[in-house]
Design an enzyme around this catalytic site. Structure first.
Site, PDB file in Angstrom:
ATOM      1  N   PHE A 179      -6.297   9.839  -7.362  1.00 14.44           N
ATOM      2  CA  PHE A 179      -6.995  10.308  -6.152  1.00 14.44           C
ATOM      3  C   PHE A 179      -6.766   9.316  -5.027  1.00 14.44           C
ATOM      4  CE2 PHE A 179     -10.584  10.331  -3.221  1.00 14.44           C
ATOM      5  CZ  PHE A 179     -10.531  11.646  -2.806  1.00 14.44           C
ATOM      6  N   MET A 226      -7.276  -2.755  -8.971  1.00 13.60           N
ATOM      7  CA  MET A 226      -7.722  -4.119  -8.666  1.00 13.60           C
ATOM      8  C   MET A 226      -7.093  -5.153  -9.615  1.00 13.60           C
ATOM      9  SD  MET A 226      -9.663  -3.844  -5.975  1.00 13.60           S
ATOM     10  CE  MET A 226     -10.128  -5.533  -5.850  1.00 13.60           C
ATOM     11  N   ASN A 256     -19.520  -2.336  -9.990  1.00 11.69           N
ATOM     12  CA  ASN A 256     -20.279  -2.999  -8.923  1.00 11.69           C
ATOM     13  C   ASN A 256     -19.513  -3.032  -7.596  1.00 11.69           C
ATOM     14  OD1 ASN A 256     -18.424  -4.905  -9.948  1.00 11.69           O
ATOM     15  ND2 ASN A 256     -19.545  -6.562  -8.967  1.00 11.69           N
ATOM     16  N   ARG A 283     -16.796  -6.521 -15.071  1.00 11.70           N
ATOM     17  CA  ARG A 283     -16.017  -7.582 -15.734  1.00 11.70           C
ATOM     18  C   ARG A 283     -16.796  -8.876 -15.934  1.00 11.70           C
ATOM     19  NH1 ARG A 283     -11.711 -10.172 -11.443  1.00 11.70           N
ATOM     20  NH2 ARG A 283     -13.105 -10.266  -9.654  1.00 11.70           N
ATOM     21  N   TYR A 307       0.854  -1.182   0.000  1.00  9.37           N
ATOM     22  CA  TYR A 307       0.000   0.000   0.000  1.00  9.37           C
ATOM     23  C   TYR A 307       0.894   1.237   0.000  1.00  9.37           C
ATOM     24  CZ  TYR A 307      -4.327   2.544   0.821  1.00  9.37           C
ATOM     25  OH  TYR A 307      -5.419   3.362   0.676  1.00  9.37           O
ATOM     26  N   ASN A 333     -15.368   4.682   1.040  1.00 19.18           N
ATOM     27  CA  ASN A 333     -15.862   4.543  -0.340  1.00 19.18           C
ATOM     28  C   ASN A 333     -16.832   5.647  -0.776  1.00 19.18           C
ATOM     29  OD1 ASN A 333     -14.225   2.390  -0.794  1.00 19.18           O
ATOM     30  ND2 ASN A 333     -15.785   0.823  -0.519  1.00 19.18           N
ATOM     31  N   TYR A 344      -8.051   5.616  -9.099  1.00 13.78           N
ATOM     32  CA  TYR A 344      -8.103   5.586  -7.625  1.00 13.78           C
ATOM     33  C   TYR A 344      -7.910   4.168  -7.084  1.00 13.78           C
ATOM     34  CZ  TYR A 344     -12.847   3.774  -8.124  1.00 13.78           C
ATOM     35  OH  TYR A 344     -13.920   2.988  -8.431  1.00 13.78           O
TER      36      TYR A 344
HETATM   37  N1  NAP Z   1      -7.822   5.886  -3.815  1.00 16.03           N
HETATM   38  C1  NAP Z   1      -8.682   5.885  -2.801  1.00 16.03           C
HETATM   39  O1  NAP Z   1      -8.745   6.816  -1.992  1.00 16.03           O
HETATM   40  C2  NAP Z   1      -9.606   4.722  -2.656  1.00 16.03           C
HETATM   41  C3  NAP Z   1     -10.696   4.786  -1.787  1.00 16.03           C
HETATM   42  C4  NAP Z   1     -11.560   3.689  -1.722  1.00 16.03           C
HETATM   43  C5  NAP Z   1     -11.313   2.573  -2.502  1.00 16.03           C
HETATM   44  N2  NAP Z   1     -10.222   2.555  -3.286  1.00 16.03           N
HETATM   45  C6  NAP Z   1      -9.917   1.417  -4.167  1.00 16.03           C
HETATM   46  O2  NAP Z   1     -11.034   1.199  -4.999  1.00 16.03           O
HETATM   47  C7  NAP Z   1     -11.095  -0.160  -5.372  1.00 16.03           C
HETATM   48  C8  NAP Z   1     -12.484  -0.703  -5.059  1.00 16.03           C
HETATM   49  O3  NAP Z   1     -12.659  -0.717  -3.651  1.00 16.03           O
HETATM   50  P1  NAP Z   1     -14.068  -1.179  -3.039  1.00 16.03           P
HETATM   51  O4  NAP Z   1     -13.966  -1.193  -1.567  1.00 16.03           O
HETATM   52  O5  NAP Z   1     -15.136  -0.368  -3.672  1.00 16.03           O
HETATM   53  O6  NAP Z   1     -14.106  -2.670  -3.605  1.00 16.03           O
HETATM   54  P2  NAP Z   1     -15.117  -3.875  -3.324  1.00 16.03           P
HETATM   55  O7  NAP Z   1     -16.447  -3.334  -2.941  1.00 16.03           O
HETATM   56  O8  NAP Z   1     -14.444  -4.810  -2.404  1.00 16.03           O
HETATM   57  O9  NAP Z   1     -15.252  -4.519  -4.769  1.00 16.03           O
HETATM   58  C9  NAP Z   1     -14.130  -4.952  -5.491  1.00 16.03           C
HETATM   59  C10 NAP Z   1     -14.454  -4.777  -6.957  1.00 16.03           C
HETATM   60  O10 NAP Z   1     -13.304  -4.972  -7.745  1.00 16.03           O
HETATM   61  C11 NAP Z   1     -13.625  -5.840  -8.843  1.00 16.03           C
HETATM   62  N3  NAP Z   1     -12.401  -6.543  -9.196  1.00 16.03           N
HETATM   63  C12 NAP Z   1     -11.647  -7.341  -8.418  1.00 16.03           C
HETATM   64  N4  NAP Z   1     -10.573  -7.788  -9.098  1.00 16.03           N
HETATM   65  C13 NAP Z   1     -10.679  -7.287 -10.349  1.00 16.03           C
HETATM   66  C14 NAP Z   1      -9.892  -7.426 -11.522  1.00 16.03           C
HETATM   67  N5  NAP Z   1      -8.781  -8.159 -11.550  1.00 16.03           N
HETATM   68  N6  NAP Z   1     -10.288  -6.763 -12.637  1.00 16.03           N
HETATM   69  C15 NAP Z   1     -11.420  -6.019 -12.629  1.00 16.03           C
HETATM   70  N7  NAP Z   1     -12.207  -5.856 -11.542  1.00 16.03           N
HETATM   71  C16 NAP Z   1     -11.839  -6.492 -10.415  1.00 16.03           C
HETATM   72  C17 NAP Z   1     -14.701  -6.744  -8.274  1.00 16.03           C
HETATM   73  O11 NAP Z   1     -15.433  -7.342  -9.314  1.00 16.03           O
HETATM   74  P3  NAP Z   1     -16.253  -8.727  -9.115  1.00 16.03           P
HETATM   75  O12 NAP Z   1     -17.500  -8.370  -8.360  1.00 16.03           O
HETATM   76  O13 NAP Z   1     -16.502  -9.170 -10.483  1.00 16.03           O
HETATM   77  O14 NAP Z   1     -15.366  -9.673  -8.308  1.00 16.03           O
HETATM   78  C18 NAP Z   1     -15.509  -5.723  -7.480  1.00 16.03           C
HETATM   79  O15 NAP Z   1     -16.343  -4.975  -8.327  1.00 16.03           O
HETATM   80  C19 NAP Z   1      -9.966  -0.859  -4.594  1.00 16.03           C
HETATM   81  O16 NAP Z   1      -8.834  -0.924  -5.415  1.00 16.03           O
HETATM   82  C20 NAP Z   1      -9.705   0.104  -3.445  1.00 16.03           C
HETATM   83  O17 NAP Z   1      -8.410  -0.014  -2.898  1.00 16.03           O
HETATM   84  C21 NAP Z   1      -9.366   3.595  -3.395  1.00 16.03           C
END
Ligand code: NAP
Length: 340
Positions: free
Chosen positions: A277, A255, A165, A188, A64, A139, A252
């Site tokens: 971001f 994954m 999603n 996906r 991270y 989120n 941001y």
């Molecule tokens: N930069 C920031 O400040 C910030 C803040 C919040 C979150 N994030 C990031 O945003 C992302 C999503 O977080 P979340 O908590 O919303 O996730 P989440 O609810 O746990 O959902 C994960 C998502 O990622 C998809 N996914 C997993 N592996 C993948 C791959 N190899 N290719 C394409 N899609 C994939 C999943 O699809 P399926 O349903 O098909 O498995 C699901 O839609 C993470 O990377 C997290 O670290 C960043």
């Protein structure tokens, strides 16, 4: 006047900790530790619910942007209730017991009890569903900033995003709908149309061949000016190619664990901007007034049901290992929460 602590708890309580970085299921362990006593300006909070977010897993893996000193308690967010007050709370004294609060950054939310500076507390009105409150700080806050801070959008404008999603993706859909923006949602896998359209998505598209052409078809040739990327690699490139001239792609999340590849032409001929971001940085740099405004909006939307992130499973803290294993599964229908 000096107020004594209202209620002191003593004994030990459960928490998760890790002392080295590595595979999440191998490095986490349960530990019993003394319930801390709040000191000057602090309160003791009992955690109610805390999610297992991708960022938590990345921290455990040691992959991270910033890593904590070890040993440490994981968990970037959650919700709890104040159970006792320490001394020197000034005018807050006596008024915080039993209040529901968001757990601050750095608290380490995968534990039953912890102390917090009272000045850092964000009070949660009782009409906000408690599971939603547990997931609000990261989120939905990210979704709101992504939609507000990069491109000046007006009602009717299109926004395109991948991982639609995900928790963030769903919040983007819901906030965009509240703002009368239209969303193109790339996922996906198939079978998510009904669910995502049910929460306000305008269009759901499976990632694959001809994404750009499919987007032009549904928008009548109008291209989005804002793209939101949580995947990287080919998915990010496909998103960038669908943007209008001078559009902005904000990354941001990563994954897919693949780097961004940006063809020269997208910069030269389309003048695209590529931004990033990170909500932790936003919190660090935001003024108190900006943070208050953000929480007010998010708490209101959560209370009204406008913001809602589904929960797939809730595990007691003692079953944190099972919760982490569950959160690591693909194709979940919602978040995994720990219960304190
Ligand atoms: N930069 C920031 O400040 C910030 C803040 C919040 C979150 N994030 C990031 O945003 C992302 C999503 O977080 P979340 O908590 O919303 O996730 P989440 O609810 O746990 O959902 C994960 C998502 O990622 C998809 N996914 C997993 N592996 C993948 C791959 N190899 N290719 C394409 N899609 C994939 C999943 O699809 P399926 O349903 O098909 O498995 C699901 O839609 C993470 O990377 C997290 O670290 C960043």
């Amino acid at each position: 006047m000096e107020h004594p602590p209202q209620r002191t708890l003593s004994g030990t309580s459960c928490g998760v900790r890790f002392a080295s970085f590595g595979a999440p299921l191998e490095v986490i362990e349960l530990e019993q530790s003394e319930i801390p006593v709040p000191t000057s300006g602090q309160v003791l909070v009992q955690m109610e619910f805390a999610p297992v977010n991708p960022a938590d897993l990345n921290v455990l893996e040691g992959k991270y942007g910033t890593l904590p000193a070890l040993p440490c308690v994981p968990g970037v967010e959650g919700v709890g209730r104040v159970v006792s007050e320490g001394p020197d709370l000034g005018e807050l004294a006596g008024g915080l017991i039993s209040k529901r609060v968001l757990l601050p950054h750095g608290f380490g939310s995968w534990k039953r009890y912890g102390v917090v500076q009272a000045s850092e507390l964000v009070l949660v009105p009782e009409d906000v569903p408690v599971h939603q409150a547990a997931m609000l700080r990261i989120n939905p806050a990210t979704a709101l900033c992504l939609l507000e801070n990069f491109v000046a959008l007006k009602p009717g404008d299109w926004v395109v995003q991948n991982a639609a999603n995900s928790g963030v993706g769903r919040s983007v859909i819901q906030i965009a709908r509240a703002r009368r923006l239209r969303t193109l949602n790339v996922v996906r896998r198939g079978g998510l149309d009904k669910e995502l359209c049910g929460i306000g998505a305008d269009v759901v598209l499976e990632f694959g061949e001809g994404l750009g052409a499919r987007i032009r078809e549904v928008t009548g040739g109008v291209l989005p000016r804002l793209g939101l990327n949580a995947v990287g690699g080919e998915s990010a490139l496909a998103l960038a190619k669908t943007l209008s001239e001078s559009g902005v792609l904000v990354t941001y999340g990563a994954m897919g664990l693949q780097p961004l590849r940006i063809p020269n032409g997208l910069l030269i001929f389309k003048d695209l901007s590529f931004r990033g971001f990170w909500v932790s940085r936003w919190y660090q740099n935001a003024s108190q007034a900006e943070r208050d405004r953000l929480f007010k909006k998010l708490l209101n939307w959560a209370a009204q049901g406008i913001l809602h992130t589904p929960v797939e499973a809730v595990y007691p803290l003692e079953e944190a290992r099972a919760a982490v294993a569950h959160a690591m599964r693909a194709e979940r229908s919602g978040k995994v929460l720990l219960q304190g």
